[in-house]
Motif scaffolding. Structure first.
Motif, PDB file in Angstrom:
ATOM      1  N   LEU A 153      44.079  41.598  40.994  1.00 16.89           N
ATOM      2  CA  LEU A 153      42.869  42.645  41.514  1.00 16.89           C
ATOM      3  C   LEU A 153      43.706  43.518  42.522  1.00 16.89           C
ATOM      4  CD1 LEU A 153      39.838  40.323  42.049  1.00 16.89           C
ATOM      5  CD2 LEU A 153      40.317  42.024  40.297  1.00 16.89           C
ATOM      6  N   CYS A 154      43.061  44.402  43.041  1.00 19.25           N
ATOM      7  CA  CYS A 154      43.508  45.377  43.956  1.00 19.25           C
ATOM      8  C   CYS A 154      43.226  44.783  45.495  1.00 19.25           C
ATOM      9  CB  CYS A 154      43.037  46.650  43.984  1.00 19.25           C
ATOM     10  SG  CYS A 154      43.384  47.499  42.202  1.00 19.25           S
ATOM     11  N   ARG A 155      44.392  44.295  46.170  1.00 16.33           N
ATOM     12  CA  ARG A 155      44.152  43.798  47.458  1.00 16.33           C
ATOM     13  C   ARG A 155      43.928  44.582  48.483  1.00 16.33           C
ATOM     14  NH1 ARG A 155      49.246  43.826  49.703  1.00 16.33           N
ATOM     15  NH2 ARG A 155      48.212  42.883  51.533  1.00 16.33           N
ATOM     16  N   HIS A 156      43.929  45.999  48.292  1.00 18.64           N
ATOM     17  CA  HIS A 156      43.585  47.105  49.382  1.00 18.64           C
ATOM     18  C   HIS A 156      42.182  47.362  49.342  1.00 18.64           C
ATOM     19  CE1 HIS A 156      48.124  47.291  48.968  1.00 18.64           C
ATOM     20  NE2 HIS A 156      48.204  47.598  50.028  1.00 18.64           N
ATOM     21  N   LEU A 157      41.730  47.160  48.102  1.00 19.87           N
ATOM     22  CA  LEU A 157      40.206  47.556  48.128  1.00 19.87           C
ATOM     23  C   LEU A 157      39.295  46.648  48.257  1.00 19.87           C
ATOM     24  CD1 LEU A 157      40.429  49.353  44.545  1.00 19.87           C
ATOM     25  CD2 LEU A 157      40.880  50.210  46.625  1.00 19.87           C
ATOM     26  N   THR A 158      38.013  46.963  48.810  1.00 23.25           N
ATOM     27  CA  THR A 158      37.186  45.824  49.199  1.00 23.25           C
ATOM     28  C   THR A 158      36.775  44.920  48.074  1.00 23.25           C
ATOM     29  OG1 THR A 158      35.257  47.105  48.745  1.00 23.25           O
ATOM     30  CG2 THR A 158      35.831  47.393  50.800  1.00 23.25           C
ATOM     31  N   ALA A 172      34.534  46.654  45.735  1.00 20.15           N
ATOM     32  CA  ALA A 172      35.178  47.849  45.094  1.00 20.15           C
ATOM     33  C   ALA A 172      35.959  47.084  43.761  1.00 20.15           C
ATOM     34  CB  ALA A 172      36.227  48.533  45.740  1.00 20.15           C
ATOM     35  N   HIS A 230      31.820  43.151  51.558  1.00 22.17           N
ATOM     36  CA  HIS A 230      32.348  44.415  52.077  1.00 22.17           C
ATOM     37  C   HIS A 230      33.890  44.542  52.506  1.00 22.17           C
ATOM     38  CE1 HIS A 230      30.484  42.351  55.473  1.00 22.17           C
ATOM     39  NE2 HIS A 230      31.805  42.517  56.223  1.00 22.17           N
ATOM     40  N   VAL A 245      37.893  43.841  53.095  1.00 23.72           N
ATOM     41  CA  VAL A 245      39.090  44.129  51.812  1.00 23.72           C
ATOM     42  C   VAL A 245      39.553  42.785  51.449  1.00 23.72           C
ATOM     43  CG1 VAL A 245      41.427  44.992  51.950  1.00 23.72           C
ATOM     44  CG2 VAL A 245      39.509  46.012  53.421  1.00 23.72           C
ATOM     45  N   ASP A 273      42.159  40.410  52.711  1.00 23.21           N
ATOM     46  CA  ASP A 273      41.937  39.410  53.661  1.00 23.21           C
ATOM     47  C   ASP A 273      41.387  38.394  53.401  1.00 23.21           C
ATOM     48  OD1 ASP A 273      42.635  41.669  55.177  1.00 23.21           O
ATOM     49  OD2 ASP A 273      40.600  42.250  56.329  1.00 23.21           O
ATOM     50  N   LEU A 274      41.223  38.084  52.272  1.00 24.95           N
ATOM     51  CA  LEU A 274      40.580  36.557  51.729  1.00 24.95           C
ATOM     52  C   LEU A 274      41.775  35.756  51.429  1.00 24.95           C
ATOM     53  CD1 LEU A 274      37.703  37.720  49.494  1.00 24.95           C
ATOM     54  CD2 LEU A 274      37.653  37.091  51.906  1.00 24.95           C
ATOM     55  N   PRO A 325      36.504  35.988  57.023  1.00 22.63           N
ATOM     56  CA  PRO A 325      37.236  36.897  57.617  1.00 22.63           C
ATOM     57  C   PRO A 325      36.221  37.843  58.448  1.00 22.63           C
ATOM     58  CG  PRO A 325      37.815  37.188  55.259  1.00 22.63           C
ATOM     59  CD  PRO A 325      36.762  36.054  55.476  1.00 22.63           C
ATOM     60  N   LYS A 382      38.036  46.585  59.418  1.00 22.48           N
ATOM     61  CA  LYS A 382      38.883  47.129  58.616  1.00 22.48           C
ATOM     62  C   LYS A 382      38.553  48.865  58.742  1.00 22.48           C
ATOM     63  CE  LYS A 382      42.224  47.169  55.807  1.00 22.48           C
ATOM     64  NZ  LYS A 382      43.352  46.328  55.683  1.00 22.48           N
ATOM     65  N   ARG A 435      38.794  56.365  43.869  1.00 28.97           N
ATOM     66  CA  ARG A 435      39.091  54.970  44.002  1.00 28.97           C
ATOM     67  C   ARG A 435      40.129  54.629  42.971  1.00 28.97           C
ATOM     68  NH1 ARG A 435      34.312  51.277  45.596  1.00 28.97           N
ATOM     69  NH2 ARG A 435      35.018  52.737  47.205  1.00 28.97           N
ATOM     70  N   SER A 476      43.472  52.024  43.460  1.00 28.26           N
ATOM     71  CA  SER A 476      43.564  51.244  42.493  1.00 28.26           C
ATOM     72  C   SER A 476      44.925  51.126  42.130  1.00 28.26           C
ATOM     73  CB  SER A 476      42.511  50.752  41.675  1.00 28.26           C
ATOM     74  OG  SER A 476      42.603  51.839  40.654  1.00 28.26           O
ATOM     75  N   SER A 511      47.426  50.285  44.454  1.00 26.08           N
ATOM     76  CA  SER A 511      47.344  48.815  45.010  1.00 26.08           C
ATOM     77  C   SER A 511      47.840  47.927  43.783  1.00 26.08           C
ATOM     78  CB  SER A 511      45.822  48.587  45.001  1.00 26.08           C
ATOM     79  OG  SER A 511      45.988  47.263  45.794  1.00 26.08           O
ATOM     80  N   ASN A 512      47.572  47.977  42.407  1.00 26.33           N
ATOM     81  CA  ASN A 512      47.881  47.206  41.783  1.00 26.33           C
ATOM     82  C   ASN A 512      47.554  47.710  40.082  1.00 26.33           C
ATOM     83  OD1 ASN A 512      48.417  44.913  39.860  1.00 26.33           O
ATOM     84  ND2 ASN A 512      47.326  43.478  41.231  1.00 26.33           N
ATOM     85  N   ALA A 566      46.121  45.455  37.603  1.00 22.54           N
ATOM     86  CA  ALA A 566      44.478  45.164  37.834  1.00 22.54           C
ATOM     87  C   ALA A 566      44.065  46.289  37.355  1.00 22.54           C
ATOM     88  CB  ALA A 566      44.569  44.584  39.368  1.00 22.54           C
ATOM     89  N   ALA A 567      44.196  47.478  37.846  1.00 23.25           N
ATOM     90  CA  ALA A 567      43.378  48.683  37.563  1.00 23.25           C
ATOM     91  C   ALA A 567      43.439  49.010  35.879  1.00 23.25           C
ATOM     92  CB  ALA A 567      44.098  49.913  37.861  1.00 23.25           C
ATOM     93  N   ALA A 579      48.291  52.829  48.370  1.00 16.39           N
ATOM     94  CA  ALA A 579      47.129  52.292  48.411  1.00 16.39           C
ATOM     95  C   ALA A 579      46.396  52.467  49.887  1.00 16.39           C
ATOM     96  CB  ALA A 579      47.028  50.862  48.166  1.00 16.39           C
ATOM     97  N   ILE A 580      47.070  53.173  50.765  1.00 18.80           N
ATOM     98  CA  ILE A 580      46.569  53.411  51.892  1.00 18.80           C
ATOM     99  C   ILE A 580      46.729  54.618  52.459  1.00 18.80           C
ATOM    100  CG2 ILE A 580      46.548  52.522  54.587  1.00 18.80           C
ATOM    101  CD1 ILE A 580      47.888  49.927  53.590  1.00 18.80           C
TER     102      ILE A 580
END
Lengths: 517, 321
Positions: free
Chosen positions: A106-111, A114, A151, A153, A156-157, B7, B12, B194, B198, B201-202, B205-206, B268-269
């Protein structure tokens, strides 16, 4: 394409028990290897079908074929009575075939939200309906009984929580056929229980599940049927009620279970390291002694302080109180460099991230800590470099075509051996293994355990951290149980029962959850 | 309820906003200091000048950010700017109406972006390499087309645009707003935005989620090329010539603006407002240094130091969480 939370409950079109997916001589060849020999197997709608086998037995190949990640060489896949090409991931998903992978993809930067809707976002007039998606994602997560926020990111989990999200995500896409590939490798017991609940619930809704795991007890806990792969061949399918662990292991490796936990007892020698009331971030007041020739097991849940204790011992974190005695003398271990100089070696939990340079050769990885020794002045001695690498490869029986093969091309177990071999060459005396067999198959496990004996016979001591009780139970000469940052019990080799140890590791948590129910 | 650590709530997004505010604060602080320290900073002439200076890099930085978010880089944008000043100059001098000349020039930018996408997706070239290649070749092609000469643009209305203003704000800065608002909506409120995140980021995954990764990459480079061509048009209007050597080091300034604005070079940021503020911080440094009679060579040193400081603190912030 707008998909919404309404698809939370997929509607299978087949009555339970009918064949949903049939493999008709499914086969995969790569140049040089026959990864999957023709497989004939029928999956029934609504069953949990476990697939077990060693690494390299063909499980991953099978998954990749079923999820359309790569094309098959020959054979047929019959989906709900009709042949399916399964040429792309998209096609597999459209049919309702989904997978949850061992490593979270998965994309760890997205929520979280998302990620849940990635590729199937809700939007109106081209604009994302972010609030609606968070709400829907939260509804799905809550509906599954996971106590996680939608909600935040994803990165963070914890890995375990991310894995649960990956599972939750796979359920909302009209899934009829869901493949779990080693889903519990990084989960705590509690998270695993949540996952099992989810899996049983999906089964109740008629979803067919393939469950791939190295952990036999999970297979017996969950599955209705189990198929065994060995060297790319399907060697048998059993109803779970009609088989036992011993039979499965035998099918998998042609080796009996006693041979896996290979335990040799050595007479303990001099004390290598001793901690006196060591405290630090995440643990306090831990006194542990490791002598030459013994395995000291640290058992506890993830987060119980075991890993924090060893990383402090290893100099990664500062201790807040207490002493470390190395061979009888008090030492200050302020950095990992200090630890390595003393003769400690840590085989980290996440070997891909921390232990290996994946895109370098096996030989370079093995020699990394000893380049000083095999160089004269600044120049590396090519002959020594070769000789050292080859000796290690032979010693540890690393399965690699040559020393110049890339580390990334080896199986997980063999990568683990490289991580260990590195330190052996360096002459370490204390080996710390943090979850050394996560995601490793039975055969490689046996080899890693055998390696422990080799290390012990050479006068080394071992600290073995594991969340998998049988592992520490069958191997540790001294077994310490951690709970919430404290050392709560100590046992000798096989002197306590599984239940007692588990109870000591869980005690508080059980009281808590017991009180709530 | 479980005892698992959940968390912390929201921080964020607030952090993102906070970082943006910090940058904005830094920019305002610089302005206040300069207004106090020099008599000529807080004059209408200088401010409009500053806005004009910053606008071009700001627009480039937005396009660059799209690319960087996917984990790529576009080194060609400076060269595209220079090249497209030539294209638009030649077209206008050949008698094309301004709107058509501008449109064709923008399409040239799109074509360059398409070429980058092709190189990365179809040929498997690293973004650094393919854009490095166009960076040198485009300048070469421009020089071949002009024989190394500058082309004076024979159109007063075209040049007047860059000098004009509306409500006291230069047209050039309005162009930043024209780009920024749709970019913001695109990046943060559409699925295509988005998908950029994605992929950065990965990408695996996308892909497994059904995101069309190649198309997303094409899109990022096309947008970057398009915005670079747009800047080429604006620059041509500002200097009144077409010259392939114009826009020198613009790509580095755009990347620097983006990074100062909180974009991660690992992908990704990133945001739209960050690079915008970043680019105006850079132009304020240049402007202020001129007014303070600081040796222009020092400006480069200061810019470099600023990049290190800001990215370092940004890294601390990220790790600190």
């Amino acid at each position: 394409m707008t998909s919404t939370a309404q698809e939370l409950h997929p509607a299978p079109t087949l009555a339970p028990g009918r064949t949903i997916l049939e493999l008709n001589g499914l086969e995969k060849r790569y140049p040089g290897t026959h990864a999957l020999k023709p497989v004939h197997l029928a999956f029934k709608a609504g069953e949990i079908h476990a697939i077990v086998g060693e690494n390299g037995a063909g499980k991953s190949t099978l998954i990749k074929l079923l999820t359309g990640v790569m094309p098959r060489t020959s054979g047929e896949v019959i989906w709900e009575g009709k042949p399916a090409a399964l040429a792309t991931p998209h096609e597999a998903m459209a049919l309702g075939i989904n997978a949850v992978h061992q490593e979270v993809v998965l994309c760890r930067h997205l929520t979280v939200a998302a990620n849940m809707f990635l590729g199937e976002e809700e939007s109106r007039f081209g604009l994302l309906q972010q609030r609606a998606m968070v709400k829907d994602a939260q509804k799905i997560i809550d509906g599954l009984g996971f106590d996680l926020p939608a909600h935040v990111v994803l990165g963070d989990l914890t890995i375990g929580q991310q894995q649960l999200i990956a599972a939750a995500r796979a359920t909302v896409r009209g899934t009829k056929f869901l493949i779990f590939d080693e889903p519990t490798a990084y989960l705590t017991r509690k998270e695993a229980d949540q996952l099992f609940k989810l899996i049983r619930r999906l089964k109740g809704e008629g979803v067919t599940i393939i469950y791939i795991s190295h952990r036999m007890e999970e297979v017996f806990e969950l599955a209705d049927r189990v198929s065994v792969l060995r060297d790319g061949t399907l060697v048998g399918t059993r109803n779970i009620a009609e088989t036992d662990e011993a039979e499965l292991v035998k099918l998998m490796i042609n080796r009996s279970i006693e041979q896996i936990y290979h335990k040799e007892h050595f007479t303990p020698g001099a004390t290598i390291v001793e901690t006196k009331n060591l405290s630090g971030k995440g643990f306090e007041n831990v006194s542990v002694t490791v002598r030459a020739g013994e395995i000291v097991g640290l058992y506890g849940l993830i987060g119980a302080g075991r890993s924090e204790f060893v990383t402090t011992l290893y100099g990664r974190h500062r201790k807040s109180a207490g002493q470390i005695l190395w061979e009888g003398k008090e030492v200050q271990v302020n950095s990992e460099h200090d630890a390595i100089k003393l003769g400690m070696a840590l085989a980290p939990e996440s070997r891909r991230d921390q232990g290996l340079c994946l895109n370098l050769s096996v030989g370079m990885n093995l020699n990394l800590p000893i380049y000083k020794r095999i160089s004269s002045n600044a120049l590396i001695s090519g002959a020594k470099e070769k000789a050292e690498a080859d000796r290690q490869i032979a010693d540890l029986r690393i399965k690699t075509p040559t020393r110049s093969a890339l580390a990334s091309s080896l199986s997980g177990g063999n990568q683990q051996k490289i991580v260990i071999g590195k330190w052996l060459a360096h002459g370490a005396k204390l080996f710390i293994f943090d979850e050394p067999t996560v995601g490793v198959d039975v055969g490689t496990k046996a080899e890693i355990y055998r390696l422990f004996s080799t290390l012990l016979s050479k006068g080394a001591g071992i600290i073995l951290i594991s969340s998998y009780l049988p592992e520490v139970y069958e191997l540790a000469d001294t077994l310490h149980v951690f709970r919430r940052g404290k050392l709560v019990a100590t046992h000798g080799f096989r002197t306590a029962s599984h239940e007692d140890i588990l109870g000591q590791a869980l005690a508080e948590k059980q009281e808590k959850s017991g009180g709530q129910k | 309820m479980s005892t698992e650590a959940i968390p912390a709530e929201k921080p964020k997004r607030n952090f993102n906003a906070l970082f943006g505010l910090t940058l904005l604060g830094l920019l305002l602080l610089m302005w206040i200091v300069l207004a106090v320290a020099t008599p000529s900073f807080a004059t209408a002439l200088n401010i409009t000048n500053l806005l004009r200076q910053g606008s071009l890099i700001a627009i480039l930085a937005v396009g660059q950010t799209f690319v960087i978010i996917t984990g790529g880089i576009d080194l060609s944008v400076g060269a595209v700017v220079g090249f497209t000043t030539v294209v638009v100059a030649l077209l206008i001098n050949a008698g094309w109406p301004i709107w058509a000349a501008v449109l064709i020039t923008l399409l040239v930018g799109v074509a360059i972006g398409l070429f980058h996408g092709f190189g990365i997706v179809k040929m498997g070239l690293p973004p650094f390499i393919i854009t490095l290649a166009t960076m040198t070749s485009l300048r070469g092609i421009g020089l071949l087309m002009t024989n190394g000469n500058s082309i004076s643009i024979n159109s007063d209305p075209f040049q007047a645009f860059s000098r004009g203003s509306l409500f006291g704000i230069p047209y050039l800065f309005w162009m930043v707003i024209l780009v920024a608002i749709p970019s913001y909506i695109f990046l943060h409120h559409t699925r295509w935005g988005r998908y950029l995140f994605s992929v950065g980021s990965n990408a695996e995954a996308a892909r497994l989620s059904g995101v069309n990764v190649p198309r997303t990459i094409f899109m990022a480079y096309i947008l970057s090329g398009l915005l670079a061509a747009f800047v080429g048009v604006l620059l041509a209007s500002r200097i009144g010539i077409g010259n392939p050597t114009q826009g020198d080091t613009y790509e580095l300034q755009a990347i620097a603006s983006s990074v100062i604005g909180g974009t991660s070079l690992f992908g990704a940021i990133g945001s739209v407002h960050g690079p915008l503020i970043g680019s105006f911080i850079l132009s304020t440094i240049n402007n202020g240094a001129n007014l303070l009679n600081v040796n222009t060579f020092w400006q480069r040193v200061i810019t470099g130091a600023l990049i290190i400081v800001i990215v370092y603190f940004d890294g601390l912030r990220r790790r600190g969480k």
